[in-house]
Scaffold this motif. Structure first.
Motif, PDB file in Angstrom:
ATOM      1  N   ASN A   1      11.693  -3.185 -17.214  1.00 56.52           N
ATOM      2  CA  ASN A   1      10.779  -3.540 -18.288  1.00 56.52           C
ATOM      3  C   ASN A   1       9.684  -2.486 -18.410  1.00 56.52           C
ATOM      4  N   ALA A   2       9.313  -2.210 -19.657  1.00 54.36           N
ATOM      5  CA  ALA A   2       8.267  -1.243 -19.902  1.00 54.36           C
ATOM      6  C   ALA A   2       6.951  -1.793 -19.393  1.00 54.36           C
ATOM      7  N   GLY A   3       6.076  -0.900 -18.940  1.00 52.90           N
ATOM      8  CA  GLY A   3       4.782  -1.358 -18.482  1.00 52.90           C
ATOM      9  C   GLY A   3       4.153  -0.400 -17.503  1.00 52.90           C
ATOM     10  N   VAL A   4       3.217  -0.913 -16.720  1.00 52.67           N
ATOM     11  CA  VAL A   4       2.506  -0.135 -15.717  1.00 52.67           C
ATOM     12  C   VAL A   4       2.959  -0.605 -14.338  1.00 52.67           C
ATOM     13  N   THR A   5       3.435   0.307 -13.538  1.00 47.66           N
ATOM     14  CA  THR A   5       3.951  -0.012 -12.202  1.00 47.66           C
ATOM     15  C   THR A   5       3.032   0.554 -11.142  1.00 47.66           C
ATOM     16  N   GLN A   6       2.563  -0.305 -10.258  1.00 45.96           N
ATOM     17  CA  GLN A   6       1.703   0.107  -9.152  1.00 45.96           C
ATOM     18  C   GLN A   6       2.427  -0.082  -7.827  1.00 45.96           C
ATOM     19  N   THR A   7       2.270   0.886  -6.954  1.00 42.73           N
ATOM     20  CA  THR A   7       2.793   0.762  -5.593  1.00 42.73           C
ATOM     21  C   THR A   7       1.772   1.291  -4.600  1.00 42.73           C
ATOM     22  N   PRO A   8       1.650   0.655  -3.424  1.00 41.15           N
ATOM     23  CA  PRO A   8       2.308  -0.591  -3.047  1.00 41.15           C
ATOM     24  C   PRO A   8       1.587  -1.794  -3.631  1.00 41.15           C
ATOM     25  N   LYS A   9       2.107  -2.988  -3.388  1.00 37.98           N
ATOM     26  CA  LYS A   9       1.429  -4.207  -3.836  1.00 37.98           C
ATOM     27  C   LYS A   9       0.426  -4.698  -2.797  1.00 37.98           C
ATOM     28  N   PHE A  10       0.677  -4.438  -1.554  1.00 39.51           N
ATOM     29  CA  PHE A  10      -0.211  -4.823  -0.468  1.00 39.51           C
ATOM     30  C   PHE A  10      -0.283  -3.668   0.547  1.00 39.51           C
ATOM     31  N   GLN A  11      -1.436  -3.515   1.161  1.00 42.39           N
ATOM     32  CA  GLN A  11      -1.590  -2.476   2.184  1.00 42.39           C
ATOM     33  C   GLN A  11      -2.751  -2.831   3.093  1.00 42.39           C
ATOM     34  N   VAL A  12      -2.546  -2.613   4.393  1.00 36.60           N
ATOM     35  CA  VAL A  12      -3.618  -2.750   5.371  1.00 36.60           C
ATOM     36  C   VAL A  12      -3.827  -1.392   6.003  1.00 36.60           C
ATOM     37  N   LEU A  13      -5.061  -0.936   5.998  1.00 41.66           N
ATOM     38  CA  LEU A  13      -5.408   0.354   6.581  1.00 41.66           C
ATOM     39  C   LEU A  13      -6.436   0.165   7.679  1.00 41.66           C
ATOM     40  N   LYS A  14      -6.455   1.090   8.612  1.00 43.66           N
ATOM     41  CA  LYS A  14      -7.528   1.135   9.580  1.00 43.66           C
ATOM     42  C   LYS A  14      -8.626   2.044   9.044  1.00 43.66           C
ATOM     43  N   THR A  15      -9.847   1.763   9.436  1.00 45.35           N
ATOM     44  CA  THR A  15     -10.975   2.601   9.024  1.00 45.35           C
ATOM     45  C   THR A  15     -10.692   4.055   9.371  1.00 45.35           C
ATOM     46  N   GLY A  16     -10.898   4.927   8.390  1.00 44.83           N
ATOM     47  CA  GLY A  16     -10.690   6.354   8.591  1.00 44.83           C
ATOM     48  C   GLY A  16      -9.321   6.859   8.152  1.00 44.83           C
ATOM     49  N   GLN A  17      -8.385   5.960   7.965  1.00 46.57           N
ATOM     50  CA  GLN A  17      -7.067   6.386   7.513  1.00 46.57           C
ATOM     51  C   GLN A  17      -7.131   6.750   6.030  1.00 46.57           C
ATOM     52  N   SER A  18      -6.129   7.504   5.604  1.00 41.50           N
ATOM     53  CA  SER A  18      -6.054   7.883   4.194  1.00 41.50           C
ATOM     54  C   SER A  18      -4.788   7.300   3.573  1.00 41.50           C
ATOM     55  N   MET A  19      -4.820   7.143   2.263  1.00 39.15           N
ATOM     56  CA  MET A  19      -3.628   6.696   1.564  1.00 39.15           C
ATOM     57  C   MET A  19      -3.786   6.963   0.073  1.00 39.15           C
ATOM     58  N   THR A  20      -2.670   6.947  -0.606  1.00 41.07           N
ATOM     59  CA  THR A  20      -2.648   7.160  -2.049  1.00 41.07           C
ATOM     60  C   THR A  20      -2.000   5.969  -2.730  1.00 41.07           C
ATOM     61  N   LEU A  21      -2.705   5.418  -3.721  1.00 45.60           N
ATOM     62  CA  LEU A  21      -2.142   4.373  -4.556  1.00 45.60           C
ATOM     63  C   LEU A  21      -1.478   5.038  -5.760  1.00 45.60           C
ATOM     64  N   GLN A  22      -0.254   4.605  -6.029  1.00 40.76           N
ATOM     65  CA  GLN A  22       0.502   5.213  -7.108  1.00 40.76           C
ATOM     66  C   GLN A  22       0.489   4.330  -8.350  1.00 40.76           C
ATOM     67  N   CYS A  23       0.449   4.965  -9.505  1.00 41.49           N
ATOM     68  CA  CYS A  23       0.514   4.252 -10.775  1.00 41.49           C
ATOM     69  C   CYS A  23       1.365   5.065 -11.742  1.00 41.49           C
ATOM     70  N   ALA A  24       2.301   4.394 -12.406  1.00 42.63           N
ATOM     71  CA  ALA A  24       3.137   5.069 -13.395  1.00 42.63           C
ATOM     72  C   ALA A  24       3.336   4.149 -14.595  1.00 42.63           C
ATOM     73  N   GLN A  25       3.295   4.749 -15.788  1.00 43.70           N
ATOM     74  CA  GLN A  25       3.552   3.983 -17.009  1.00 43.70           C
ATOM     75  C   GLN A  25       4.636   4.687 -17.822  1.00 43.70           C
ATOM     76  N   ASP A  26       5.454   3.881 -18.484  1.00 45.01           N
ATOM     77  CA  ASP A  26       6.581   4.441 -19.231  1.00 45.01           C
ATOM     78  C   ASP A  26       6.447   4.146 -20.719  1.00 45.01           C
ATOM     79  N   MET A  27       5.225   4.042 -21.193  1.00 46.40           N
ATOM     80  CA  MET A  27       4.969   3.706 -22.599  1.00 46.40           C
ATOM     81  C   MET A  27       4.435   4.902 -23.378  1.00 46.40           C
ATOM     82  N   ASN A  28       4.425   6.069 -22.754  1.00 46.07           N
ATOM     83  CA  ASN A  28       3.923   7.285 -23.400  1.00 46.07           C
ATOM     84  C   ASN A  28       2.439   7.158 -23.771  1.00 46.07           C
ATOM     85  N   HIS A  29       1.694   6.408 -22.971  1.00 43.79           N
ATOM     86  CA  HIS A  29       0.265   6.255 -23.204  1.00 43.79           C
ATOM     87  C   HIS A  29      -0.494   7.505 -22.790  1.00 43.79           C
TER      88      HIS A  29
END
Lengths: 117, 113
Positions: B1-29
């Motif tokens: 289905n067309a829309g906005v997809t975010q990954t991950p849906k849940f995440q637990v991090l420890k203080t000081g750790q790094s991470m990247t939240l991903q977002c992709a849309q397929d609507m040519n916005h």
């Protein structure tokens, strides 16, 4: 900068009754858009209704209507014939533009609406 | 289905750790946004990208970086996570400056311990 204020953190209403959620905003612009979004427990953001400031007529979408008072900078949402599925967090939002013309939404703090059966 | 997809849906991090939240849309916005939602504070804008190749700070940018990788993707990076960044993060997109039809992703619940 524009601000949006929702002064009712929580509201409750009996099923089939009418409830009004309040929203005030601050802006120096004369033309703008206002929105009400619904967020059920699924976290999905659902657009309920929008109002264009240059339109004097209040927007209506089925059981949802607004009372837009431009001079008072007030934008309340009225839900008629409340249903269990209306239970959610409701956010008021204002569409603003930055100096480059890019738009963004400014949200209020939200009102959690409970429907009592 | 067309829309906005975010990954991950849940995440637990420890203080000081790094991470990247991903977002992709397929609507040519053209425009994409990152918001965070905290109890009693509504949704606050972190960063936005009005068009491919541009990014700008929102209301609460400290502690975050973003990348508009291409027209479809807009990522949010936490370089050194802090407990104050515990929140629900939403990505959103709209066709362009003259539209109001925002499409939101389903959110990422991030907990920093």
């Amino acid at each position: 900068a524009q601000t949006v204020t929702q002064s009712q953190p929580e509201m409750s209403v009996q099923e089939a009754e009418t409830v009004t959620l309040s929203c005030t905003y601050d802006t120096s612009e004369s033309d703008y858009y206002l929105f009400w979004y619904k967020q059920p427990p699924s976290r999905q953001m659902i657009l309920v209704i929008r109002q264009e400031a240059y339109k004097q007529q209040n927007a209506t979408e089925n059981r949802f209507s607004v009372n837009f008072q431009k001079a008072a900078k007030s934008f309340s949402l009225k839900i008629s014939d409340s249903q269990l599925g209306d239970a959610a967090m409701y956010f008021c939002a204002y569409r603003s533009f930055d100096f480059q013309g890019a738009q963004k939404l400014v949200f209020g703090q939200g009102t959690r609406l409970t429907i009592n059966p | 289905n067309a829309g906005v997809t975010q990954t991950p849906k849940f995440q637990v991090l420890k203080t000081g750790q790094s991470m990247t939240l991903q977002c992709a849309q397929d609507m040519n916005h053209n425009s994409m946004y990152w918001y965070r939602q905290d109890p009693g504070m509504g949704l606050r804008l972190i960063y936005y990208s009005a068009s491919e190749g541009t990014t700008d700070k929102g209301e609460v940018p400290n502690g975050y970086n973003v990348s508009r990788l291409n027209k479809r993707e807009f990522s949010l990076r936490l370089e050194s996570a802090a407990p104050s960044q515990t929140s629900v993060y939403f990505c959103a997109s709209i066709p362009g400056a003259f539209n109001y039809g925002y499409t939101f992703g389903s959110g990422t619940r991030l907990t920093v311990v």
